[in-house]
Design an enzyme around this catalytic site. Structure first.
Site: not given
Length: 477
Positions: A74, A222
């Site tokens: 990114d 996560d």
């Protein structure tokens, strides 16, 4: 309650050492049992560690015809081109490695992982952040556990390649070691919820899809997916004996951004997962309690901060109103929580550094240094927790990486370092003075020559806020 939960985790941890794992595993010497693996490397502007990461991943020992590497890039700077060039060089060796870029950063890391998953060939998805350096045999030590079809995640323990670089790195290592030994093993050994730690672990692709895929509505995607997966009855396997080395932040601004993201994300996940955990019919009451305390982990900083601020007024109230003193004596019972933490962390410390009188005295110094600096972060982290609980959204701010061995003499010129002071630094300096006043107050309150009951507490707070304040000023980041 949190301290008692830690004590229970210590008991679980020690009990687990007496048990031998007997789970069935893939035989990776049998070509028919070797599963297809996709490695995902989510990166964003990683000039200093990108080459090291790619070269290290290329050394993983696994059949090339069953391995795919996705570089989920990114980046918005010149590293896009240098990364592409390095990937082409590795691909020329026969490695199946792809450079995947996006036109926007929707969902940040979670968004990148989700988009990569759509075209991933692997049955299992290994994930590594840019500063992690798995050893060549890493896949062969982790993948075999997936023969148990109920296992959705295998997570490994983080190591620290720059543990002894500075006091800041030693303190961070101390805190993370407690999580990766006492907490992860203590929870996992009894079937309580643990979390995939964002990196250095492998997911079963079907588990990710079944749990609802990656979502970018919290700063700790996560932890979010981990809880959703376990609420769907997927099992997690934690491997304490498999260490994955990584680099700790070496400047306080980097530690601040990481702490802010982790603590705010924890609060966001408590807000998101509270009722799902409470209402779940698939898990025991004890697992629910451990799960909720796990999600409230970051909120401990808010409790500490409130207690700290109120402690000086309470010192004066206690000595002004004699009839209230008995209540203060009763409340001093809660010092037991600190004693519990002291005992729990000792088992973690001696497991890594060894035992003996010399090590124990070293541990005492490290424990109180850790506690002091952790309290020095309590204002910064409390703001993160409050924002998380009230639902205030913020961008995913990456932690700058340094590759300190290669750029040891030039790390201060790291282009990703934050150049301005945190707005909280002034408040942290004032809090240092506030707790210095608390130290002075111990000598002047009461009519019996002072009251030193809170003196150690105020000393640790003064040192902690002083460390954070001067360290921030000194590095200008």
């Amino acid at each position: 309650m949190y301290a008692l939960a830690q004590l229970n985790l210590l008991y679980n941890y020690l009990s687990s050492k007496k048990k031998r794992s007997t789970c069935e595993k893939f035989d990776l010497n049998n070509p028919e049992e070797v599963p297809y693996i996709t490695i995902q490397l989510p990166v964003f502007n990683e000039m200093y560690v990108m080459e090291r990461l790619l070269d290290n991943i290329a050394l993983l020992d696994y059949p090339k015809d069953k391995l795919e590497i996705q570089v989920l890039d990114d980046s918005t700077d010149e590293t896009v081109h240098s990364t592409q060039a390095h990937i082409e060089k590795l691909a020329a060796t026969g490695l199946d490695i792809k450079h995947i870029t996006r036109t926007n950063r929707v969902g940040f890391k979670a968004g990148a992982l989700k988009e990569g998953l759509e075209i991933a060939k692997g049955e299992f998805i290994a994930i590594f952040d840019a500063d992690f350096l798995p050893k060549p045999n890493w896949l062969k030590r982790t993948v075999p556990y997936f023969k148990d079809e109920e296992i959705g995640v295998v997570q490994t323990r983080w190591g620290h390649i720059n543990r002894d670089y500075s006091l800041l790195t030693r303190i961070q290592a101390f805190a993370l070691d407690a999580h990766f030994t006492l907490e992860q093993v203590g929870r996992n050994s009894k079937g309580h919820f643990i979390n995939f730690n964002g990196t250095a672990g492998i997911w079963r692709k079907d588990c990710i899809i079944d749990a609802g895929n990656w979502e970018g509505d919290t700063l700790t995607e996560d932890l979010d997916l981990s809880y959703r997966a376990q609420l769907k009855n997927w099992k997690f396997k934690y491997l304490e004996d498999v260490e994955t080395p990584a680099e700790l932040p070496i400047v306080i601004s980097a530690a601040r951004s990481q702490q802010f993201r982790w603590n705010k994300g924890g609060a966001e996940n408590f807000r998101k997962m509270l009722w799902r955990v409470v209402k779940s019919k698939n898990i025991s009451a004890k697992t629910k309690v451990h799960g909720l305390l796990h999600l409230l982990n970051s909120s401990m900083f808010l409790s500490i901060f409130v207690v700290a601020i109120l402690s000086i007024p309470m010192l004066y109230i206690k000595n002004e109103y004699a009839h209230l003193r008995d209540y203060f004596y009763i409340m001093s019972f809660f010092i037991m929580s600190t004693i519990i933490f002291f005992v729990c962390y000792w088992f973690m410390y001696k497991n890594i550094y060894g035992s003996g009188f010399k090590k124990f005295f070293g541990y005492i110094g490290m424990f109180f240094t850790f506690f002091s600096i952790a309290m020095g972060f309590s204002l910064h982290n409390s703001i993160a927790v409050i924002e998380g609980h009230i639902g205030k959204k913020s961008e995913f701010v990456r932690t700058p990486k340094f590759n300190i061995k290669k750029f040891q003499d030039n790390w201060k010129n790291n282009k990703y370092l934050k150049k301005s002071l945190s707005k909280n630094v002034v408040l942290e300096g004032l809090l240092m003075l506030y707790f210095a006043f608390g130290l002075y107050s111990a000598f002047i309150v009461g009519d019996q020559g002072g009251d030193f009951g809170l003196f150690p507490f105020h000393l640790m707070l003064c040192i902690g806020f002083g460390y954070v304040f001067f360290k921030s000023l000194g590095s200008k980041v």
